[in-house]
Design a protein around this motif. Sequence first.
Motif, mmCIF file in Angstrom:
data_model
loop_
_atom_site.group_PDB
_atom_site.id
_atom_site.type_symbol
_atom_site.label_atom_id
_atom_site.label_comp_id
_atom_site.label_asym_id
_atom_site.label_seq_id
_atom_site.Cartn_x
_atom_site.Cartn_y
_atom_site.Cartn_z
ATOM 1 N N GLY A 22 0.827 -1.190 0.000
ATOM 2 C CA GLY A 22 0.000 0.000 0.000
ATOM 3 C C GLY A 22 0.867 1.247 0.000
ATOM 4 O O GLY A 22 1.992 1.233 0.519
ATOM 5 N N LEU A 23 0.365 2.323 -0.593
ATOM 6 C CA LEU A 23 1.095 3.588 -0.682
ATOM 7 C C LEU A 23 0.221 4.720 -0.179
ATOM 8 O O LEU A 23 -0.928 4.865 -0.616
ATOM 9 C CB LEU A 23 1.517 3.873 -2.127
ATOM 10 C CG LEU A 23 2.586 2.960 -2.728
ATOM 11 C CD1 LEU A 23 2.644 3.124 -4.241
ATOM 12 C CD2 LEU A 23 3.944 3.279 -2.108
ATOM 13 N N GLN A 24 0.746 5.494 0.732
ATOM 14 C CA GLN A 24 0.017 6.648 1.267
ATOM 15 C C GLN A 24 0.842 7.905 1.022
ATOM 16 O O GLN A 24 1.982 8.005 1.513
ATOM 17 C CB GLN A 24 -0.224 6.463 2.762
ATOM 18 C CG GLN A 24 -0.908 7.658 3.422
ATOM 19 C CD GLN A 24 -1.016 7.491 4.928
ATOM 20 O OE1 GLN A 24 -0.923 6.378 5.442
ATOM 21 N NE2 GLN A 24 -1.210 8.599 5.632
ATOM 22 N N PRO A 25 0.307 8.890 0.281
ATOM 23 C CA PRO A 25 1.077 10.114 0.035
ATOM 24 C C PRO A 25 1.277 10.898 1.323
ATOM 25 O O PRO A 25 0.362 11.008 2.141
ATOM 26 C CB PRO A 25 0.220 10.885 -0.969
ATOM 27 C CG PRO A 25 -1.167 10.357 -0.769
ATOM 28 C CD PRO A 25 -1.022 8.922 -0.356
ATOM 29 N N MET A 26 2.487 11.411 1.496
ATOM 30 C CA MET A 26 2.798 12.209 2.671
ATOM 31 C C MET A 26 2.889 13.680 2.267
ATOM 32 O O MET A 26 2.683 14.039 1.107
ATOM 33 C CB MET A 26 4.125 11.732 3.278
ATOM 34 C CG MET A 26 4.151 10.248 3.629
ATOM 35 S SD MET A 26 3.054 9.829 4.998
ATOM 36 C CE MET A 26 4.033 10.411 6.378
ATOM 37 N N TRP A 27 3.176 14.543 3.224
ATOM 38 C CA TRP A 27 3.257 15.959 2.967
ATOM 39 C C TRP A 27 4.461 16.294 2.074
ATOM 40 O O TRP A 27 5.515 15.689 2.179
ATOM 41 C CB TRP A 27 3.380 16.708 4.299
ATOM 42 C CG TRP A 27 4.609 16.312 5.095
ATOM 43 C CD1 TRP A 27 5.799 16.943 5.135
ATOM 44 C CD2 TRP A 27 4.759 15.161 5.943
ATOM 45 N NE1 TRP A 27 6.687 16.293 5.940
ATOM 46 C CE2 TRP A 27 6.084 15.186 6.446
ATOM 47 C CE3 TRP A 27 3.909 14.113 6.310
ATOM 48 C CZ2 TRP A 27 6.562 14.199 7.303
ATOM 49 C CZ3 TRP A 27 4.401 13.142 7.164
ATOM 50 C CH2 TRP A 27 5.704 13.191 7.651
ATOM 51 N N ARG A 28 4.259 17.231 1.171
ATOM 52 C CA ARG A 28 5.369 17.706 0.345
ATOM 53 C C ARG A 28 6.294 18.552 1.213
ATOM 54 O O ARG A 28 5.833 19.304 2.076
ATOM 55 C CB ARG A 28 4.849 18.544 -0.824
ATOM 56 C CG ARG A 28 4.065 17.742 -1.851
ATOM 57 C CD ARG A 28 3.323 18.641 -2.814
ATOM 58 N NE ARG A 28 4.226 19.528 -3.527
ATOM 59 C CZ ARG A 28 4.848 19.212 -4.664
ATOM 60 N NH1 ARG A 28 4.651 18.009 -5.194
ATOM 61 N NH2 ARG A 28 5.642 20.054 -5.272
ATOM 62 N N ARG A 29 7.583 18.407 0.969
ATOM 63 C CA ARG A 29 8.524 19.176 1.771
ATOM 64 C C ARG A 29 9.800 19.423 0.982
ATOM 65 O O ARG A 29 10.184 18.626 0.129
ATOM 66 C CB ARG A 29 8.855 18.461 3.070
ATOM 67 C CG ARG A 29 9.532 17.107 2.873
ATOM 68 C CD ARG A 29 10.125 16.622 4.172
ATOM 69 N NE ARG A 29 9.143 16.454 5.214
ATOM 70 C CZ ARG A 29 9.430 16.271 6.487
ATOM 71 N NH1 ARG A 29 10.699 16.227 6.874
ATOM 72 N NH2 ARG A 29 8.503 16.113 7.381
ATOM 73 N N PRO A 30 10.464 20.547 1.266
ATOM 74 C CA PRO A 30 11.756 20.802 0.613
ATOM 75 C C PRO A 30 12.837 19.920 1.231
ATOM 76 O O PRO A 30 12.871 19.719 2.448
ATOM 77 C CB PRO A 30 12.013 22.281 0.892
ATOM 78 C CG PRO A 30 11.263 22.561 2.151
ATOM 79 C CD PRO A 30 10.056 21.658 2.130
#
Length: 382
Positions: free
Chosen positions: A357-365
């Motif tokens: 399973g894949l869960q998108p996480m927060w975008r970050r620099p």
Amino acid sequence: MTVDDASDLPPHEEPGGRHGGQPEPEEREEPEERGGSARAHAVEEDPIALRLEHLILGSGRHYTPFQAARSAGVSMDLAARFWRAMGFADIGQARALTEADVLALRRLAGMVEAGLISESTAIQVARSTGQTTARLAEWQTDSFLEELTEPPEPGMTRGEVAYPLVELLLPELEEFLTYVWRRQLAAATSRVVRSDDEEAVDRRLAVGFADLVGFTRLTRRLEEEELGELVEAFETTAADQVAAHGGRLIKTLGDEVLFVADDAGTAAEIGIRLIETMNGDETMPALRVGMAFGTVTTRMGDVFGTTVNLASRLTSIAPRDAVLVDGELAQALVAAGEAPESEAEIAPGSEEKYRFGLQPMWRRPVRGLGVVEPWLLSRRGG
């Protein structure tokens, strides 16, 4: 090997000694000049260490670096570069080199002269072999011989116990080392043959790091022996899991391991297995894993490039006991049918179709890599 390197003695300088450039009989084992290192002199003064060296190398000390280079038919400059690449210290003009040193030098130079490999490649061969075997030799001495050579009775020295033990083990260990090397060479050659020509150096691989959480705090809390046992257990577990599931361990860094796999599914299985295995051991701290998929440059058994850097950064921001992957690896899993593109889009009755399973996480620099969107990888069905 205790001392096996050459200095930068210019080719026109003739070392002293009644035999000039010819090897002297072995009745004297002393260095010819005071230029030898303190380590060389220390070994000369220890007859048991000298006997062990003779046993392991197969012959006594006959040559100065100058004589060894001349006997092999190469320049002192090239000889010095070969010996330093193998990781051995300068010894001035001590008579500390053997027939085996001359033969190794002659073989390397012969491959260059025959046009089989370039001089720079020969240096890389010497360096990679030296670095790999140096670590192996240190481990075998520190962990293996150290334990087996405890004097069985008062009055016996470790050296007296070590000699017969080495005499018995040496041929067995040598044959086993050759077997493992041939096996690894066959596997590596097969991978190169199966890949496209342009992928011989720059290849698309999945790269992963596994890192122990809180290791710095552990170093302050645990005794040295306990810390060593923990690191060894971690490295052994990681190496076993990586190998068992089709990956390749690139290197271990104490609290961190670096591995690669040819495809995203293999890498994902390894990452999840590492977390599961470590969670099942109450003596081990938490683990975090970061993985990325993309073009990787391979050199001397190591891997380099942006993909490696990204995997390292993902590891540093991964939650405890979790695996973070980059978008490329997530897409590769979806394309291979290993994971759904979205949990919400899974058709009823097809849940068992996917391994992960894949869960998108927060975008970050991420420093040096711009903005990335990590994905949290999990095993479906728990």
